[in-house]
Scaffold this motif. Structure first.
Motif, mmCIF file in Angstrom:
data_model
loop_
_atom_site.group_PDB
_atom_site.id
_atom_site.type_symbol
_atom_site.label_atom_id
_atom_site.label_comp_id
_atom_site.label_asym_id
_atom_site.label_seq_id
_atom_site.Cartn_x
_atom_site.Cartn_y
_atom_site.Cartn_z
ATOM 1 N N MET A 1 0.834 -1.199 0.000
ATOM 2 C CA MET A 1 0.000 0.000 0.000
ATOM 3 C C MET A 1 0.868 1.247 0.000
ATOM 4 N N THR A 2 0.479 2.237 -0.777
ATOM 5 C CA THR A 2 1.143 3.541 -0.765
ATOM 6 C C THR A 2 0.698 4.306 0.476
ATOM 7 N N LYS A 3 1.649 4.819 1.251
ATOM 8 C CA LYS A 3 1.315 5.539 2.473
ATOM 9 C C LYS A 3 0.820 6.952 2.164
ATOM 10 N N LEU A 4 -0.065 7.433 3.026
ATOM 11 C CA LEU A 4 -0.598 8.791 2.925
ATOM 12 C C LEU A 4 0.000 9.650 4.027
ATOM 13 N N SER A 5 0.756 10.665 3.624
ATOM 14 C CA SER A 5 1.241 11.673 4.557
ATOM 15 C C SER A 5 0.449 12.953 4.298
ATOM 16 N N VAL A 6 -0.180 13.477 5.332
ATOM 17 C CA VAL A 6 -1.029 14.656 5.168
ATOM 18 C C VAL A 6 -0.223 15.916 5.467
ATOM 19 N N ASN A 7 -0.165 16.805 4.485
ATOM 20 C CA ASN A 7 0.498 18.091 4.655
ATOM 21 C C ASN A 7 -0.475 19.038 5.371
ATOM 22 N N VAL A 8 -0.070 19.515 6.552
ATOM 23 C CA VAL A 8 -0.976 20.319 7.383
ATOM 24 C C VAL A 8 -0.719 21.820 7.268
ATOM 25 N N ASN A 9 -0.025 22.240 6.228
ATOM 26 C CA ASN A 9 0.238 23.670 6.040
ATOM 27 C C ASN A 9 -1.036 24.506 6.036
ATOM 28 N N LYS A 10 -2.075 24.006 5.341
ATOM 29 C CA LYS A 10 -3.295 24.801 5.217
ATOM 30 C C LYS A 10 -4.029 24.936 6.544
ATOM 31 N N ILE A 11 -3.869 23.966 7.430
ATOM 32 C CA ILE A 11 -4.439 24.101 8.769
ATOM 33 C C ILE A 11 -3.734 25.235 9.506
ATOM 34 N N ILE A 40 2.658 12.824 8.806
ATOM 35 C CA ILE A 40 2.342 14.254 8.825
ATOM 36 C C ILE A 40 3.490 14.980 8.135
ATOM 37 N N THR A 41 3.137 15.822 7.177
ATOM 38 C CA THR A 41 4.128 16.621 6.455
ATOM 39 C C THR A 41 3.942 18.094 6.782
ATOM 40 N N ILE A 42 5.062 18.795 6.979
ATOM 41 C CA ILE A 42 5.030 20.245 7.126
ATOM 42 C C ILE A 42 6.080 20.849 6.207
ATOM 43 N N HIS A 43 5.801 22.065 5.761
ATOM 44 C CA HIS A 43 6.725 22.752 4.855
ATOM 45 C C HIS A 43 6.897 24.184 5.355
ATOM 46 N N PRO A 44 7.744 24.385 6.361
ATOM 47 C CA PRO A 44 7.964 25.746 6.861
ATOM 48 C C PRO A 44 8.723 26.585 5.844
ATOM 49 N N ARG A 45 8.318 27.843 5.742
ATOM 50 C CA ARG A 45 9.039 28.774 4.884
ATOM 51 C C ARG A 45 9.631 29.885 5.737
ATOM 52 N N VAL A 210 2.637 9.264 -0.693
ATOM 53 C CA VAL A 210 2.188 10.515 -1.302
ATOM 54 C C VAL A 210 1.974 11.530 -0.194
ATOM 55 N N SER A 211 2.323 12.761 -0.480
ATOM 56 C CA SER A 211 2.124 13.862 0.457
ATOM 57 C C SER A 211 1.061 14.780 -0.137
ATOM 58 N N ILE A 212 -0.061 14.926 0.576
ATOM 59 C CA ILE A 212 -1.194 15.670 0.035
ATOM 60 C C ILE A 212 -1.698 16.645 1.093
#
Length: 237
Positions: A1-11, A40-45, A210-212
């Motif tokens: 199974m492909t794992k799902l990592s949720v990007n929580v930037n929009k939260i 859980i994925t995060i993308h700090p800028r 996948v990171s979504i």
């Protein structure tokens, strides 16, 4: 199974809009895991307009699946990753003022730089992934950097899929096949959604994760986040 990592930037974006702590990023991330997400994925800028650097420290304490930190490896970002020590770091060649990621690395031109950064992360037992376009030369170049994985930048696929051009997935198929031949793990992300994720997963072999974020949170406004995560997991199984 492909794992799902949720990007929580929009939260985090929603939280920051009012200057308070609603919705609470940590609580939401824990719920996302409870609903079945495997990361859980995060993308700090640098301007911290959504994810704040402190969020990385707070999430590291509570994430029980896998924490993935994405970003451009400027010194501030490198220092953050080395202190937090997430399970995975994904290197993205963002401009400082980029609204969102918009290109993969030129792994040939940036080979020496990427090698240096990746060596330091791997010395600290942090799995590395680098953002690349589905171009065979760039996949081959990625191998030379010493990275553990690549993340295929999927915006072009999503745009063409919306137009009915399903053949646009072929370059991703070829890139993934080559990556696997080179013993590189394959992740994917950017503009993947409930509408296109199953087709992508069926056509592109051996995608590990996948990171979504943006699409998943937008879909959750209509369907609820637990239902949406369950739907992704079904399509990725």
């Amino acid at each position: 199974m492909t794992k799902l990592s949720v990007n929580v930037n929009k939260i985090a974006t929603l939280r920051n809009a009012r200057g308070g702590d609603v919705p609470n990023l940590v609580a939401m991330s824990k719920d996302i895991e409870k609903f079945g997400a495997q990361g859980i994925t995060i993308h700090p800028r640098p301007d911290e307009r959504h994810i704040r650097y402190q969020d990385a420290y707070d999430l590291k304490k509570v994430v029980t699946t896998e924490l993935n930190i994405e970003g451009n490896p400027i010194k501030k970002f490198i220092d953050l990753v080395l202190e937090v020590k997430p399970e995975q770091v994904t290197l993205v060649p963002d401009a400082v003022d980029a609204i969102t990621s918009n290109a993969g690395w030129d792994t040939v031109a940036n080979k020496a730089f990427l090698q240096e950064v990746i060596t330091e992360f791997k010395r600290n037992n942090i799995r590395t992934s680098i953002f690349v376009d589905p171009v065979l030369k760039m996949v081959e170049g990625a191998k030379e950097t010493g990275t553990d994985r690549i993340e295929l930048y999927t915006e072009e696929f999503a745009t063409e899929y919306d137009k009915g051009n399903t053949a646009a997935v072929k370059s991703y198929t070829y890139a993934s096949v080559l990556a696997n031949e080179l013993n590189l793990g394959v992740n994917a992300g950017h503009d993947l959604s409930l509408k296109n994720i199953k087709f992508f997963k069926d056509e592109v072999p051996n995608v590990l994760e996948v990171s979504i974020g943006h699409a998943l949170i937008a879909e959750s406004l209509y369907m609820g986040i637990e239902t949406v995560i369950t739907s992704y997991l079904q399509k990725l199984s």
